[in-house]
Write an enzyme that holds these catalytic residues in place. Structure first.
Site, PDB file in Angstrom:
ATOM      1  N   SER A 114      -2.154 -13.026  10.938  1.00 45.61           N
ATOM      2  CA  SER A 114      -1.975 -12.824   9.506  1.00 45.61           C
ATOM      3  C   SER A 114      -1.824 -14.112   8.718  1.00 45.61           C
ATOM      4  O   SER A 114      -2.709 -14.944   8.728  1.00 45.61           O
ATOM      5  CB  SER A 114      -0.775 -11.899   9.296  1.00 45.61           C
ATOM      6  OG  SER A 114      -0.673 -11.548   7.957  1.00 45.61           O
ATOM      7  N   ASP A 280      -5.766 -12.656   7.146  1.00 44.49           N
ATOM      8  CA  ASP A 280      -6.581 -11.505   7.531  1.00 44.49           C
ATOM      9  C   ASP A 280      -6.874 -10.576   6.366  1.00 44.49           C
ATOM     10  O   ASP A 280      -7.396  -9.473   6.556  1.00 44.49           O
ATOM     11  CB  ASP A 280      -5.922 -10.733   8.677  1.00 44.49           C
ATOM     12  CG  ASP A 280      -4.544 -10.210   8.306  1.00 44.49           C
ATOM     13  OD1 ASP A 280      -3.865 -10.831   7.469  1.00 44.49           O
ATOM     14  OD2 ASP A 280      -4.138  -9.159   8.847  1.00 44.49           O
ATOM     15  N   ASP A 282      -4.999  -8.849   4.191  1.00 42.18           N
ATOM     16  CA  ASP A 282      -4.237  -7.668   3.781  1.00 42.18           C
ATOM     17  C   ASP A 282      -3.165  -7.987   2.738  1.00 42.18           C
ATOM     18  O   ASP A 282      -2.704  -7.099   2.039  1.00 42.18           O
ATOM     19  CB  ASP A 282      -3.658  -6.906   4.985  1.00 42.18           C
ATOM     20  CG  ASP A 282      -2.814  -7.758   5.898  1.00 42.18           C
ATOM     21  OD1 ASP A 282      -2.588  -8.943   5.573  1.00 42.18           O
ATOM     22  OD2 ASP A 282      -2.373  -7.237   6.945  1.00 42.18           O
ATOM     23  N   ARG A 283      -2.782  -9.259   2.612  1.00 45.17           N
ATOM     24  CA  ARG A 283      -1.765  -9.609   1.604  1.00 45.17           C
ATOM     25  C   ARG A 283      -2.414 -10.118   0.326  1.00 45.17           C
ATOM     26  O   ARG A 283      -3.541 -10.611   0.350  1.00 45.17           O
ATOM     27  CB  ARG A 283      -0.847 -10.713   2.125  1.00 45.17           C
ATOM     28  CG  ARG A 283      -0.036 -10.305   3.304  1.00 45.17           C
ATOM     29  CD  ARG A 283       0.914 -11.417   3.677  1.00 45.17           C
ATOM     30  NE  ARG A 283       1.777 -10.990   4.763  1.00 45.17           N
ATOM     31  CZ  ARG A 283       2.964 -11.479   5.001  1.00 45.17           C
ATOM     32  NH1 ARG A 283       3.454 -12.440   4.250  1.00 45.17           N
ATOM     33  NH2 ARG A 283       3.685 -11.035   6.011  1.00 45.17           N
ATOM     34  N   LYS A 377      -2.531  -2.525   4.385  1.00 48.97           N
ATOM     35  CA  LYS A 377      -2.478  -3.073   3.043  1.00 48.97           C
ATOM     36  C   LYS A 377      -3.778  -3.828   2.797  1.00 48.97           C
ATOM     37  O   LYS A 377      -4.486  -4.174   3.744  1.00 48.97           O
ATOM     38  CB  LYS A 377      -1.252  -3.956   2.864  1.00 48.97           C
ATOM     39  CG  LYS A 377      -1.038  -5.021   3.918  1.00 48.97           C
ATOM     40  CD  LYS A 377       0.371  -5.547   3.769  1.00 48.97           C
ATOM     41  CE  LYS A 377       0.636  -6.805   4.565  1.00 48.97           C
ATOM     42  NZ  LYS A 377       0.892  -6.628   5.979  1.00 48.97           N
TER      43      LYS A 377
END
Ligand code: G16
Length: 544
Positions: A114, A280, A282-283, A377
């Site tokens: 991440s 990755d 998602d944030r 997310k």
């Protein structure tokens, strides 16, 4: 199969997945048979692969490509029927989640640590997602861990590397490998949710955006969607080429690690809208000209305005947030007359609520927002929903925030992180505090009276599973709140997270500096938990 080798192995200590999969130093992952053991443990824990379909991809960090080859060969040896792989083994986490769902795969493996830095001396990670596209639930990760403690062999196909650079199908033993364009399916999904025409018009009218892909996986997605499809000028997406070491940066979209973007957005000639995404994808971090939107506020604003986007025009079933996330979204839910859910930290806890249709939007203070379109997310989704809302409302980000606070009040919020602190001392701090919780109610500190204090335990309303010890909550009579917990995603020592919140609805006081507005709560946290003493630090490393 003649090419299958069964290789004896012994358990490796410490392969317990954390908040989001297994994250370790890259060197540890690269040392055989570390990756082999964990991969075989996943395959065993899910009852074998015979006849199944899996999705595979990662964020492109150092070792991503080599790890993908090893997993592919192991999957073939374990009799997987079909492996769907992102081109060059790249897939953002939300794109992987989407593919699992679209292709009705049995699950997927995502290679990512991440927002943690990448490179030979940095971090690597791996997680298993289930057939709903979401992160493995706690009972599955526990099974995987149990498998790692008793593993005695793994299976691998003895063969040269497979070419994953070209889209198309090929056969590896009895397994079909389908290399797919990493972007197209995800892009098609976004078109079903948002008014691309309205966003295109907004951008054509001179509304300017700067998106920082932080040299991570979202570069190609953001370029294809924002620049090519929606017509943002070339160069609107910065750092768009995924690099194995993320350009030496820390791909975490917060004001500290995305400092360059902050500088751009707070300069005199700042663009109208800015955003960053993590390793990755998602944030996300949302910014306006001279405006930083906290992730908790972003969730609340999206909940209040989602109906303006075609995909959500029927309204929301409910909103879910992780416990440490500010309660700003709860206020919106109350006004909308929909349910608000409070879950432990970790996206996996939203899965049941989304599958059961109880929640439509979910969000976390750790810069994650998403919806029932996938089971992860989704950074680019959040950016597009913001742009859709801005296109309809024709207001600036600052105006939207001011209007939101005027309507709902403002939950001043900040997270203070103490990174890489001594693990034993950090655990001692949490334990000592846990033991004192019962005595705290009624105590006055910094003019704040403690109303309640507990260690959060979550009972899942769908499957009734209980997850205890999810963080210490200290609630004050005026609605302020302190939450303390140890991160489950770090790889060195412990990271203490202190979450601070105070509600304000006095119209004169809605524009304060959050750190100043929170000052009494910050001082109370120190007095209650003795953070300096236990961490040996006088200040946090990161304030969000
Ligand atoms: C992961 C999880 C999130 C969680 C975050 C922080 O995000 O998916 O649900 O909020 O870690 O967790 P912690 O506070 O335990 O470090 P990501 O983006 O790292 O996968």
């Amino acid at each position: 199969m003649t090419n299958v080798k069964t290789v004896p192995t012994t358990p490796i200590h410490g392969q317990r997945p954390g908040t989001s999969g297994l994250r370790k130093k890259t060197a540890e992952f690269m040392r055989p048979p570390y990756l082999n053991n964990f991969t075989q443990a996943i395959f065993n824990a899910v009852g074998g692969l015979t006849g199944k379909t899996l999705v595979l991809g990662g964020d492109g960090r150092f070792f991503n490509d080599k790890a993908a080859q090893i997993i592919l060969k192991m999957a073939a040896a374990n009799r997987l029927a079909k492996l769907i792989v992102g081109q060059n083994s790249l897939l953002s986490t939300p794109a992987a989640s989407n593919l699992i769902r679209q292709r009705k795969a049995d699950g997927g493996i995502i290679l990512s640590a991440s927002h943690n830095p990448g490179g030979p001396d940095e971090d690597f990670g791996m997680k298993y997602n289930m057939s709903n596209g979401g992160p493995a639930t706690e009972n599955v990760t526990e099974c995987i861990f149990q498998e790692t403690t008793s593993i005695n062999a793994f299976q691998i196909f003895d063969m040269p590397d497979v070419d994953l650079s070209k889209v198309g199908k090929q056969q590896v033993g009895e397994m079909e490998v389908e290399v797919i364009d990493s972007v197209v399916d995800y892009q098609a999904l976004m078109k079903t949710l948002f008014d691309f025409e309205a966003i295109r018009d907004l951008l054509a009218d001179g509304f300017t955006i700067t998106i920082d892909a932080m040299h991570a996986v979202t570069g190609p997605y953001a370029k294809a969607i924002l620049e090519i499809d929606l017509g943002a000028p070339k160069g609107s997406v910065l750092n768009a080429v995924p690099l194995p070491d993320f350009g030496g940066g820390h791909p975490d979209p917060n004001p500290v690690w995305a400092k360059d973007l902050m500088t751009i957005m707070f300069a005199g000639d700042a663009p109208d809208f800015g955003a960053a995404m993590d390793g990755d994808g998602d944030r996300n971090m949302i910014l306006g000209r001279g405006t930083y939107v906290t992730p908790s506020d972003s969730l609340a604003v999206l909940a209040a305005n989602a109906h303006l986007a075609p995909g959500y025009k029927r309204g929301l079933a409910g909103v879910a947030r992780s416990m440490p996330t500010s309660r700003a979204a709860d206020r919106v839910a109350e006004k909308l007359g929909i349910d608000a859910f409070e879950t432990p930290t970790g996206w996996k806890f939203f899965g049941n609520l989304l599958d059961a249709g109880k929640a439509t939007l979910c969000g976390e203070e750790s810069a994650g927002t998403g919806s029932d379109h996938v089971r992860e997310k989704d950074g680019l989704w959040a950016i597009l929903l913001w742009l859709n809302i801005l296109a309809v409302r024709k207001k600036s980000v600052a105006q939207i925030m001011a209007g939101h606070w005027a309507e709902f009040g403002r939950n001043y919020y900040s997270r203070h992180d103490y990174e890489g602190v001594d693990e034993i001392r950090a655990k001692e701090m949490i334990l000592t505090l846990s033991r004192r919780l019962r005595d705290l109610p009624g105590t006055e500190i910094e003019g704040l009276i403690i109303e309640d204090a507990d260690n959060f335990s979550y009972s899942d309303p769908v499957d009734q599973s209980v997850s205890p010890n999810q963080g210490i909550r200290i609630l004050f009579e005026d609605g302020s709140r302190i939450v303390l917990r140890l991160s489950g995603t770090g790889t060195v020592g412990a990271t203490l997270r202190v979450y601070l919140e105070r509600y304000e609805n006095n119209a004169e006081l809605l524009n304060q500096d959050p750190q100043l507005a929170l000052a009494p709560v910050i001082r109370a946290a120190e007095q209650i938990a003795h953070i300096q003493n236990y961490t040996g630090r006088t200040a946090p490393d990161v304030k969000t």
